[in-house]
Design a protein around this motif. Structure first.
Motif, short mmCIF file in Angstrom:
data_model
loop_
_atom_site.label_atom_id
_atom_site.label_comp_id
_atom_site.label_asym_id
_atom_site.label_seq_id
_atom_site.Cartn_x
_atom_site.Cartn_y
_atom_site.Cartn_z
N LEU A 17 -0.65 16.26 44.89
CA LEU A 17 -1.85 16.29 43.92
C LEU A 17 -2.61 14.99 43.47
CD1 LEU A 17 -0.28 19.10 41.69
CD2 LEU A 17 -2.20 19.51 43.26
N SER A 18 -1.38 14.02 43.17
CA SER A 18 -2.00 12.70 42.85
C SER A 18 -2.75 12.04 44.02
CB SER A 18 -0.93 11.82 42.17
OG SER A 18 -0.39 11.98 41.02
N ASN A 19 -2.27 12.11 45.14
CA ASN A 19 -2.74 11.52 46.18
C ASN A 19 -4.28 12.17 46.65
OD1 ASN A 19 -0.83 9.89 46.57
ND2 ASN A 19 0.46 11.15 48.21
N CYS A 20 -4.16 13.61 46.34
CA CYS A 20 -5.63 14.38 46.38
C CYS A 20 -6.73 13.75 45.35
CB CYS A 20 -5.24 15.77 46.30
SG CYS A 20 -4.68 16.52 47.71
N SER A 35 -7.68 9.88 35.03
CA SER A 35 -6.57 9.47 34.27
C SER A 35 -5.49 10.34 34.29
CB SER A 35 -6.69 9.03 32.75
OG SER A 35 -5.69 8.62 31.97
N VAL A 36 -4.47 10.12 34.86
CA VAL A 36 -3.43 11.28 35.10
C VAL A 36 -1.88 11.08 34.40
CG1 VAL A 36 -2.31 12.57 37.10
CG2 VAL A 36 -4.51 11.56 37.52
N CYS A 37 -1.58 12.23 33.78
CA CYS A 37 -0.43 12.30 33.39
C CYS A 37 0.38 13.45 33.88
CB CYS A 37 -0.48 12.50 31.78
SG CYS A 37 -1.05 11.37 30.78
N ARG A 38 1.52 13.15 34.31
CA ARG A 38 2.60 14.14 35.06
C ARG A 38 3.64 14.59 34.33
NH1 ARG A 38 7.08 13.90 39.20
NH2 ARG A 38 7.54 16.16 39.50
#
Length: 137
Positions: A17-20, A35-38
């Motif tokens: 998902l992050s790579n996408c 800006s991504v939080c997992r």
């Protein structure tokens, strides 16, 4: 900047998902940035939740609290965040309407499908932002 939460217990699925998101951002001229939080589980995602995310990608099969129940709790805290389920169980997708999910992505995630659904999510965000601006003036 688009604030995204990925609620996914599997490291490999979260990485996809992050790579996408990275691929989408680099493919779009005009510069959409994420800006991504997992989060590894729904419990930690909902703990002390604040309405700071624009989009939430949520797995349905999660430990302790499944994604569908987490989505119900999320909706009580934040009725406007765009929710997209990520699942290998397409039969749960119909239940997404119960929690106003925009869409669902079937695992394994493929970029083309991901990009189409992200386009829809970003259009919804843009539309909502335009309505808020209109209402404020």
């Amino acid at each position: 900047m688009v604030n995204v939460a990925i609620v996914e217990d599997e490291d490999a699925a979260a990485a996809i998902l992050s790579n996408c998101l990275d691929k989408y951002a680099s493919a779009k001229r005009g510069g959409v940035e994420f800006s991504v939080c997992r989060y590894h589980d729904a419990v930690s995602f909902l703990e002390n939740y604040r309405s700071r995310f624009d989009i939430v990608f949520m797995d349905i099969q999660l430990p302790d609290l499944d994604g569908m129940e987490a989505a119900k709790k999320l909706r009580r805290l934040d009725s406007s965040v765009t929710l997209i389920f990520v699942t290998n169980m397409a039969n749960f997708a119909v239940r997404g309407y119960e929690v106003d999910a925009l869409d669902f992505i079937v695992k394994p995630v493929e970029y083309f499908s991901f990009a189409l659904k992200l386009d829809r999510a970003l259009e919804r965000l843009k539309s909502t932002a335009e309505q808020e601006i209109f209402a404020k003036t």
